[in-house]
Structures are given as structure tokens and as C-alpha cells.
Design a protein around this motif. Sequence first.
Motif, PDB file in Angstrom:
ATOM      1  N   LYS A 309     -14.940  65.006 -16.678  1.00 53.56           N
ATOM      2  CA  LYS A 309     -13.833  63.931 -16.926  1.00 53.56           C
ATOM      3  C   LYS A 309     -14.306  63.118 -18.170  1.00 53.56           C
ATOM      4  CE  LYS A 309     -11.902  63.584 -12.244  1.00 53.56           C
ATOM      5  NZ  LYS A 309     -12.659  64.859 -11.717  1.00 53.56           N
ATOM      6  N   SER A 310     -13.524  63.222 -19.119  1.00 53.98           N
ATOM      7  CA  SER A 310     -13.804  62.357 -20.365  1.00 53.98           C
ATOM      8  C   SER A 310     -12.975  61.266 -20.498  1.00 53.98           C
ATOM      9  CB  SER A 310     -13.549  63.421 -21.548  1.00 53.98           C
ATOM     10  OG  SER A 310     -14.489  64.482 -21.771  1.00 53.98           O
ATOM     11  N   GLN A 311     -13.301  60.082 -21.115  1.00 53.44           N
ATOM     12  CA  GLN A 311     -12.418  59.116 -21.451  1.00 53.44           C
ATOM     13  C   GLN A 311     -12.171  58.775 -23.076  1.00 53.44           C
ATOM     14  OE1 GLN A 311     -11.386  57.247 -19.008  1.00 53.44           O
ATOM     15  NE2 GLN A 311     -11.850  58.443 -17.544  1.00 53.44           N
ATOM     16  N   PRO A 312     -11.006  59.193 -23.553  1.00 48.95           N
ATOM     17  CA  PRO A 312     -10.821  59.067 -24.838  1.00 48.95           C
ATOM     18  C   PRO A 312     -10.745  57.551 -25.007  1.00 48.95           C
ATOM     19  CG  PRO A 312      -8.987  59.818 -23.757  1.00 48.95           C
ATOM     20  CD  PRO A 312      -9.954  60.002 -22.759  1.00 48.95           C
ATOM     21  N   PRO A 313     -10.961  57.028 -26.174  1.00 51.47           N
ATOM     22  CA  PRO A 313     -10.495  55.592 -26.468  1.00 51.47           C
ATOM     23  C   PRO A 313      -9.188  55.151 -26.310  1.00 51.47           C
ATOM     24  CG  PRO A 313     -11.730  56.492 -28.259  1.00 51.47           C
ATOM     25  CD  PRO A 313     -11.394  57.620 -27.612  1.00 51.47           C
ATOM     26  N   VAL A 314      -9.289  54.217 -25.503  1.00 47.73           N
ATOM     27  CA  VAL A 314      -7.631  53.574 -25.119  1.00 47.73           C
ATOM     28  C   VAL A 314      -6.933  53.480 -26.009  1.00 47.73           C
ATOM     29  CG1 VAL A 314      -6.512  51.912 -23.494  1.00 47.73           C
ATOM     30  CG2 VAL A 314      -8.478  53.063 -22.790  1.00 47.73           C
ATOM     31  N   LYS A 315      -7.424  52.573 -27.086  1.00 47.43           N
ATOM     32  CA  LYS A 315      -6.761  52.060 -28.353  1.00 47.43           C
ATOM     33  C   LYS A 315      -6.118  53.410 -29.086  1.00 47.43           C
ATOM     34  CE  LYS A 315      -6.867  49.098 -32.270  1.00 47.43           C
ATOM     35  NZ  LYS A 315      -7.794  48.193 -33.312  1.00 47.43           N
ATOM     36  N   LEU A 316      -7.005  54.389 -29.248  1.00 53.47           N
ATOM     37  CA  LEU A 316      -6.501  55.451 -30.140  1.00 53.47           C
ATOM     38  C   LEU A 316      -5.559  56.355 -29.320  1.00 53.47           C
ATOM     39  CD1 LEU A 316      -6.867  57.399 -32.368  1.00 53.47           C
ATOM     40  CD2 LEU A 316      -8.751  58.621 -30.975  1.00 53.47           C
ATOM     41  N   ALA A 317      -5.566  56.527 -27.879  1.00 50.67           N
ATOM     42  CA  ALA A 317      -4.385  57.130 -27.130  1.00 50.67           C
ATOM     43  C   ALA A 317      -3.180  56.129 -27.107  1.00 50.67           C
ATOM     44  CB  ALA A 317      -4.773  57.248 -25.863  1.00 50.67           C
ATOM     45  N   GLN A 318      -3.379  54.972 -27.282  1.00 48.54           N
ATOM     46  CA  GLN A 318      -2.307  54.264 -27.545  1.00 48.54           C
ATOM     47  C   GLN A 318      -1.486  54.276 -28.453  1.00 48.54           C
ATOM     48  OE1 GLN A 318      -4.212  50.261 -25.821  1.00 48.54           O
ATOM     49  NE2 GLN A 318      -2.266  49.765 -26.429  1.00 48.54           N
ATOM     50  N   GLN A 319      -2.122  54.484 -29.684  1.00 46.57           N
ATOM     51  CA  GLN A 319      -1.644  54.643 -31.042  1.00 46.57           C
ATOM     52  C   GLN A 319      -1.013  55.769 -31.118  1.00 46.57           C
ATOM     53  OE1 GLN A 319      -4.938  54.345 -33.473  1.00 46.57           O
ATOM     54  NE2 GLN A 319      -4.711  51.793 -33.643  1.00 46.57           N
ATOM     55  N   LEU A 320      -1.421  56.938 -30.551  1.00 49.52           N
ATOM     56  CA  LEU A 320      -0.960  58.293 -30.850  1.00 49.52           C
ATOM     57  C   LEU A 320       0.495  58.450 -29.958  1.00 49.52           C
ATOM     58  CD1 LEU A 320      -4.081  60.611 -30.359  1.00 49.52           C
ATOM     59  CD2 LEU A 320      -2.502  60.427 -32.102  1.00 49.52           C
ATOM     60  N   PHE A 321       0.628  57.792 -28.577  1.00 53.95           N
ATOM     61  CA  PHE A 321       1.532  57.954 -27.913  1.00 53.95           C
ATOM     62  C   PHE A 321       2.512  56.623 -27.667  1.00 53.95           C
ATOM     63  CE2 PHE A 321      -1.424  60.991 -26.418  1.00 53.95           C
ATOM     64  CZ  PHE A 321      -0.753  62.184 -26.574  1.00 53.95           C
ATOM     65  N   GLN A 322       2.206  55.554 -28.395  1.00 56.52           N
ATOM     66  CA  GLN A 322       2.908  54.273 -28.385  1.00 56.52           C
ATOM     67  C   GLN A 322       3.268  53.856 -26.814  1.00 56.52           C
ATOM     68  OE1 GLN A 322       4.112  52.760 -31.518  1.00 56.52           O
ATOM     69  NE2 GLN A 322       2.541  54.322 -32.132  1.00 56.52           N
ATOM     70  N   LEU A 323       1.811  53.818 -26.124  1.00 55.37           N
ATOM     71  CA  LEU A 323       1.748  53.359 -24.634  1.00 55.37           C
ATOM     72  C   LEU A 323       1.392  52.114 -24.642  1.00 55.37           C
ATOM     73  CD1 LEU A 323       0.551  56.696 -23.035  1.00 55.37           C
ATOM     74  CD2 LEU A 323       2.946  56.099 -23.522  1.00 55.37           C
ATOM     75  N   THR A 324       1.507  51.418 -23.604  1.00 57.62           N
ATOM     76  CA  THR A 324       0.955  50.125 -23.227  1.00 57.62           C
ATOM     77  C   THR A 324      -0.461  50.273 -22.627  1.00 57.62           C
ATOM     78  OG1 THR A 324       1.479  50.119 -20.907  1.00 57.62           O
ATOM     79  CG2 THR A 324       3.075  49.151 -22.578  1.00 57.62           C
ATOM     80  N   PRO A 325      -1.442  49.392 -22.636  1.00 59.07           N
ATOM     81  CA  PRO A 325      -2.627  49.655 -22.261  1.00 59.07           C
ATOM     82  C   PRO A 325      -2.744  50.344 -20.875  1.00 59.07           C
ATOM     83  CG  PRO A 325      -2.957  47.794 -23.280  1.00 59.07           C
ATOM     84  CD  PRO A 325      -1.265  48.121 -23.431  1.00 59.07           C
ATOM     85  N   ALA A 326      -2.069  49.652 -20.007  1.00 60.94           N
ATOM     86  CA  ALA A 326      -1.985  50.139 -18.513  1.00 60.94           C
ATOM     87  C   ALA A 326      -1.165  51.700 -18.336  1.00 60.94           C
ATOM     88  CB  ALA A 326      -0.686  49.012 -17.765  1.00 60.94           C
ATOM     89  N   GLU A 327      -0.234  52.059 -19.161  1.00 58.35           N
ATOM     90  CA  GLU A 327       0.367  53.216 -19.450  1.00 58.35           C
ATOM     91  C   GLU A 327      -0.800  54.315 -19.848  1.00 58.35           C
ATOM     92  OE1 GLU A 327       5.102  51.847 -20.332  1.00 58.35           O
ATOM     93  OE2 GLU A 327       3.694  52.662 -21.708  1.00 58.35           O
ATOM     94  N   THR A 328      -1.566  53.825 -20.792  1.00 61.42           N
ATOM     95  CA  THR A 328      -2.577  54.676 -21.134  1.00 61.42           C
ATOM     96  C   THR A 328      -3.591  54.857 -20.173  1.00 61.42           C
ATOM     97  OG1 THR A 328      -2.139  53.709 -23.594  1.00 61.42           O
ATOM     98  CG2 THR A 328      -4.194  55.138 -23.197  1.00 61.42           C
ATOM     99  N   MET A 329      -4.027  54.050 -19.404  1.00 58.98           N
ATOM    100  CA  MET A 329      -5.147  54.126 -18.531  1.00 58.98           C
ATOM    101  C   MET A 329      -4.553  55.287 -17.387  1.00 58.98           C
ATOM    102  SD  MET A 329      -7.745  52.754 -19.530  1.00 58.98           S
ATOM    103  CE  MET A 329      -8.561  52.964 -18.118  1.00 58.98           C
ATOM    104  N   LEU A 330      -3.304  55.026 -17.128  1.00 54.55           N
ATOM    105  CA  LEU A 330      -2.780  55.893 -15.894  1.00 54.55           C
ATOM    106  C   LEU A 330      -2.697  57.249 -16.623  1.00 54.55           C
ATOM    107  CD1 LEU A 330      -1.298  56.401 -13.094  1.00 54.55           C
ATOM    108  CD2 LEU A 330       0.841  55.841 -14.329  1.00 54.55           C
ATOM    109  N   ALA A 331      -2.093  57.601 -17.774  1.00 51.31           N
ATOM    110  CA  ALA A 331      -2.385  58.899 -18.520  1.00 51.31           C
ATOM    111  C   ALA A 331      -3.375  59.507 -18.491  1.00 51.31           C
ATOM    112  CB  ALA A 331      -1.635  58.700 -19.702  1.00 51.31           C
ATOM    113  N   ILE A 332      -4.741  58.979 -18.708  1.00 55.21           N
ATOM    114  CA  ILE A 332      -6.026  59.331 -18.617  1.00 55.21           C
ATOM    115  C   ILE A 332      -6.428  59.865 -17.427  1.00 55.21           C
ATOM    116  CG2 ILE A 332      -8.344  58.729 -19.262  1.00 55.21           C
ATOM    117  CD1 ILE A 332      -7.525  56.953 -21.351  1.00 55.21           C
ATOM    118  N   GLN A 333      -6.124  59.040 -16.465  1.00 59.07           N
ATOM    119  CA  GLN A 333      -6.465  59.330 -15.063  1.00 59.07           C
ATOM    120  C   GLN A 333      -5.663  60.694 -14.697  1.00 59.07           C
ATOM    121  OE1 GLN A 333      -8.854  57.952 -13.583  1.00 59.07           O
ATOM    122  NE2 GLN A 333      -9.101  56.408 -14.844  1.00 59.07           N
ATOM    123  N   LEU A 334      -4.379  60.899 -15.017  1.00 62.44           N
ATOM    124  CA  LEU A 334      -3.684  62.085 -14.784  1.00 62.44           C
ATOM    125  C   LEU A 334      -4.258  63.192 -15.262  1.00 62.44           C
ATOM    126  CD1 LEU A 334      -0.114  60.622 -14.558  1.00 62.44           C
ATOM    127  CD2 LEU A 334      -1.446  61.235 -12.534  1.00 62.44           C
TER     128      LEU A 334
END
Length: 388
Positions: A309-334
Motif C-alpha cells: 500500500k502506497s501513500q501518494p502526497p495528499v496535497k498532490l492528489a488534492q490538486q489533481l482531483f480538486q478534493l478536500t483533505p478528508a475526501e483525499t484521505m478516503l480516496a487513498i484508503q479505497l
Amino acid sequence: MSDPAPSTGTDNSPITLDRFSQILDKLYEAALNAEGWEDCLEHIRDELHGNYVSLIVRTVTAEDAGLIVSVSKDRRTLEQYTPNLNVSPFTGVQPDRLVTTADVISDAEWRASDYYRDWCAPHGVYHVMAADIGTREGEVYGFRVTRSEDEPPFSAADKDLGRRLIPHIKRALNLHLAMHQDRKVLSLYSRAMAQLLVGVVVLDRDCNVIESNQAAQSILDKHDGLRIAGNQLEATYANDNRKLQRMIKDALHHDGTQQKVGLTEALSVGRPSGQLAWGVVVQSISPDEWTEGKQRPAVAVFVRDSESKSQPPVKLAQQLFQLTPAETMLAIQLANGMSLEEAAEALNIRRNTARAHLRSIFSKTGVRRQMELVRIFLNSVAWLGTKD
């Protein structure tokens, strides 16, 4: 008839072929290893009886501290910051043209210049022989040899030697830049492979390991299905190991010169831990006619950890998908294979909150099902931003 060897220094003794060869030897060593430049410049300084020899790699700017590699007669360190370098009379001289102070400025103007008064005079620099050397990449490096006012000016023979060195310095710089660029590219490839959890192990013609990237080392350190024994790659289970060794030998005997692509085979390697098997691909490396010896790369073994299981940088994932920090953390777990309920528990949030986040994620990403979300997330470039 060959040109006579130029004489150098205050005694006008001609430089011997051996001494010139020693300078070139040091010069091309420096092309391979940047730490060798000081030794190379010291040989040039000694031959030309200078008090300093410098290679200006980068000049000082508001954004860059600059870099000057220098050697001196009394072993003093020349400070990196050179004031008024932009007003030096040697700035803007035609690339690859060797000049001395007398070629570009009168003695009175030289003594009255800010560059001489503020920097040269305090360092005992009066006579200067200089060239700006242009490389294929468009970079310009400053080459400077200096003497004090107590020493004689550079002679015609000194300048002749300098002119003979300029093409070699230029080639060495081009070689250094090309190798440095190649290393940077290879480093980026290696980092990308590691961040995508692809291990790479390179074997020579005797099946010995000659190189492995960070991801491969991490996999081998687990001692879980694959290992290095006697400097050779082996699988833990006998059946898997027979298949792996057979694939490696087939790749070694594959004549890559007869086909445009090398032989490639795949294998699933079991793990004593009971975790998902390693995915292994073995590929032959076509021989290079310029590379001989046992250490020549012959086979590449790629290993994929499908379960890690990898953990991409939250900020980068947020920028790519325009998600909130909480939404990004959920998407990473999924994306790492958790169910919505497992992800909610791992993030210590309520299931209703997780469902609300998931609806928002669906709306922002344009997907309708959780599997689609996992697919686009895993295929995104966010994972390439993973820190080492």
C-alpha cells in the motif's frame, strides 16, 4: 612535421609530451568525476606557474550562490562570491577564444577598474589568461589562469599551451554534462519504478546480481519468496526457483542480435508469508558491442508487489482531483483496497460521513462506482509524487 612543444612558465622550458599527457589524463578523469576538477586545475596551474586557476561553473545571481572551482599556489580557498564579475573585462569575450589582460584592456584601464581594485588586487591577481568555453548544451564556463604582478606576463608559449588545452576542456565539459544528464535521467527512471513498486534486478552473464533499485532491495529484504544467495537471485520454493532459473538461462541464451526485442517471460512467485505472490518478469538485455566482460548487463528481472500500500502526497492528489483533505484521505484508503466501512474505521470517521465524502468524490471526479474511482486513482500521476 609536427608543431614544436610550447614552452611554459618563467624558465621557458618546453612542456614535455609526458606532462601534457598527465594534464589530459586528469582532465578526462574530471569529466567522469566532478571531484577530479581540482586535481586537474592544479596540474594546469603548476605547468603555467599561476597563483590561481579557476573554472567558473556558474556565476552568482540573486537566485543562485554560483560555483567556482579553483586552486591556488598557497592552497588558499578562493571565495565563491566574486563581486563585479559581470563587469569583468573578460565577460562577453567570444566563446573558446583565449585572451590575456593586454588583449582586452589597457594597463591604465585595468588598474582603474572596479573589478581589479575590489577583487583582483586583494587576491594578488594582476596577469590574467582567460577563455569562456561554450558547450553543446549552450552552457558557458569561464576558464581563468592568473599570476601576480611580481610574475612575468603570460608568454606566447603559455598562450599556445592554453589554446591547445581549450578544445580538450570543452570536450571534457561536454562529456561531463552528457554523463550527468544520463545519470539524472536514470535516477528519475529508478525513482519512478520504485514509486510504482516495481523492483528491478540486473544480472550479468554468470547470473550474478550487478545492480538493483530501491524497490527491489525493499522486496528482497523481506526474505519472503525471493532472496539473494551467493550473489544470485533465487526463489524460496523449489518449484518456483526451477522455473525462475530456467527463465533466466533462456534469457541469457536468447540472441538479441537476431531480433529487435529481447526474450520476455513472466512467473508468479509464492511467498511463505501467505501474502499475494510476487509478479516476476524476466527479460533479456541485448548485447552492446562496445561492452565486454562478465559484468555486462545480460538479464533484467522485474518484480511487482501487488499487495503493498502506497501513500501518494495528499496535497498532490488534492490538486489533481480538486478534493478536500478528508475526501483525499478516503480516496487513498479505497485505492489501497479497503471497503468504505474499513476506510471509515481507519480514518476514525462515521460511516455516514464516509458516505457523504464518497458522494462528493463521485461528483468531483465524474465516476459513479467505487471500482471506477479506484481505477482512475491508481492510474493517476499522484503516485509518482511519493517521497522516497
